[in-house]
Design a protein around this motif. Structure first.
Motif: not given
Length: 469
Positions: A129-134, A143-160
């Motif tokens: 998926v990371c390669q697909l986003k790249a 596009r059909p595969l990636s349009s509905d994919v938001l990403g990986i859990v680890a990439t969808l949030g950050t912490v301080a």
């Protein structure tokens, strides 16, 4: 005789009284009965006065109890607001990084580091998926595969904070951190397809993309469908731009927030602005769907010792920044940590945000209000103790008077038992007659004519003279 003439006068006001005059004249103890009636009336009035005083003091006790209940509720609300503001300032007070303004997961350096860590998991769905986003914007972009994919859990949030990133990532585990997140079930179906025999079609979906990029997918992987998750159904913190959830804070038996409590994990994840709102068709964002599903009301404490002290307040797990972890009630995670994929740290500009001063000012105001409320609470508690003491004293006086009246009544009834049946009937009739005489004394005169008022006053004087009052 005087008694008989008085009854004849009363007949002018109430003729039925004439029927009882002969009986009352034959009762040998009439005068003494009237005196006893006056004593009983005085005793009754004293009892009523004490009862009224007792009722008034009881209302005073209840008023103080209501005030204390209100002040405790206000203290709890202030505690909740203080914790919320402390969490809001947490990202600016991180021990490992200077103060920053915005959360920006799209920062090139942030993305690069995350991709490097994920790509170490070769032949994984997350790496593909990371390669697909790249590949977005290139000719090989699917596009059909990636349009509905938001990403990986680890990439969808950050912490301080580094420690917070490590402990929350460890809590979820590598499999969940590398889970693929899709908006709808149609996206889930695009990830993996099957042939007529029910076997995986290796030439389509992520399997086909992995084979074409030299990273064939091997083993199972988690995929999360946002529209199938049950979103958080409660309220959000008012006027919070990050849409943090208004979860009920833990409380010790004393009503205080446990020492070392930093907040809820779901509210300590920074979500990219574009994913805070309207990610799903129902308008929900990632915090109330994905991260609430992963963390629920997981509590975060500063140290393991403080976390363990707050055990009675923990129902859905807790973690501490020094490595303590309670998965759920009665289930502890022990041993060394093994985390290879973590939430990235929040990236941003290196200046103090404009909202910082406002948040810190409100925090100081709420702490000041909490101190004043605490003083009011102690004052009300002292007033309540004083009112309760007065209530007990008046209650004892009332009960003592009640016992005395009961003793007096018992004595009179003892004498009644020694009377003949005829004397007893005369006494009853005399009591009823005195009640009617009392009504005459209490009759309203404002609506009478002058003649009626003169007759009424004449009767009242006769009754008072007969009663000896």
């Amino acid at each position: 005789m005087h008694f008989s003439s008085n009854r004849k006068i009363l007949a002018a006001e109430n003729s039925p009284m004439m029927n009882n005059s002969s009986q009352n004249n034959s009762f040998p103890h009439g005068r003494q009965g009237v005196q006893n009636g006056a004593v009983a009336l005085a005793a009754h009035q004293a009892k009523q006065d004490r009862q009224d005083a007792l009722r008034e003091t009881g209302l005073e006790v209840k008023q103080h109890e209501d005030n204390i209940k209100f002040l405790k509720s206000k203290m709890n609300m202030l505690d909740d607001s203080i914790v919320d503001h402390q969490v809001a300032l947490g990202k600016y007070h991180s021990a490992s990084v200077p103060t920053m303004v915005t959360n920006d997961l799209s920062h090139p350096r942030c993305q690069e580091k995350m991709f490097e860590r994920i790509l170490r998991h070769e032949r994984s769905a997350a790496a593909i998926v990371c390669q697909l986003k790249a590949l977005e914007g290139t000719q090989t972009y699917n596009r059909p595969l990636s349009s509905d994919v938001l990403g990986i859990v680890a990439t969808l949030g950050t912490v301080a904070d580094d420690n917070l990133s490590w402990i929350l990532s460890d809590y979820l585990g590598s499999e969940t951190m590398l889970a693929v997140v899709c908006k709808t079930y149609d996206g889930i179906k695009e990830l993996e397809k099957y042939n007529h025999d029910g076997f995986i079609n290796k030439s389509s979906g992520l399997h086909g993309l992995g084979t074409s990029t030299g990273m064939p997918l091997d083993g199972r992987f988690l995929a999360i469908c946002l529209e199938s998750l049950s979103p958080y159904a409660g309220n959000f913190i008012v006027d919070d731009p990050e849409k943090r959830l208004d979860l009920q804070k833990p409380r010790l038996p004393s009503g205080e927030t446990p020492p070392g409590f930093l907040g809820f994990a779901v509210n300590m994840i920074d979500v990219d602005g574009k994913n805070l709102y309207c990610v799903t068709s129902s308008g929900c964002g990632l915090r109330e769907t994905l991260f609430y599903s992963l963390f629920s009301s997981l509590q975060v404490y500063k140290t393991r010792t403080e976390m363990l002290m707050a055990m009675p307040c923990i129902s859905n797990g807790a973690v501490s920044l020094d490595g303590g972890m309670i998965k759920s009630t009665g289930i502890y995670s022990l041993g060394n940590r093994e985390v290879d994929v973590e939430f990235p740290k929040t990236m941003g500009t290196w200046k103090l945000p404009e909202t910082y001063v406002g948040i810190e000012t409100r925090l100081k105001e709420m702490r000041w209000m909490k101190e004043r409320t605490s003083e009011e609470l102690h004052r009300e508690q002292a007033l309540l103790e004083h009112a309760r003491h007065n209530f007990e004293k008046k209650k004892q006086a009332f009960l003592k008077n009640l016992v005395a009246c009961s003793s007096y009544t018992n004595q009179k009834f003892g004498k009644l038992r020694e009377m003949s049946l005829k004397d007893y009937e005369i006494l009853i009739n005399d009591s009823e007659l005195r009640a009617k005489e009392y009504k005459i004394l209490m009759k309203e005169t404002s609506t009478m004519t002058v003649e009626q008022r003169n007759v009424h006053l004449f009767l009242c004087n006769k009754i008072r003279k007969y009663w000896g009052v």
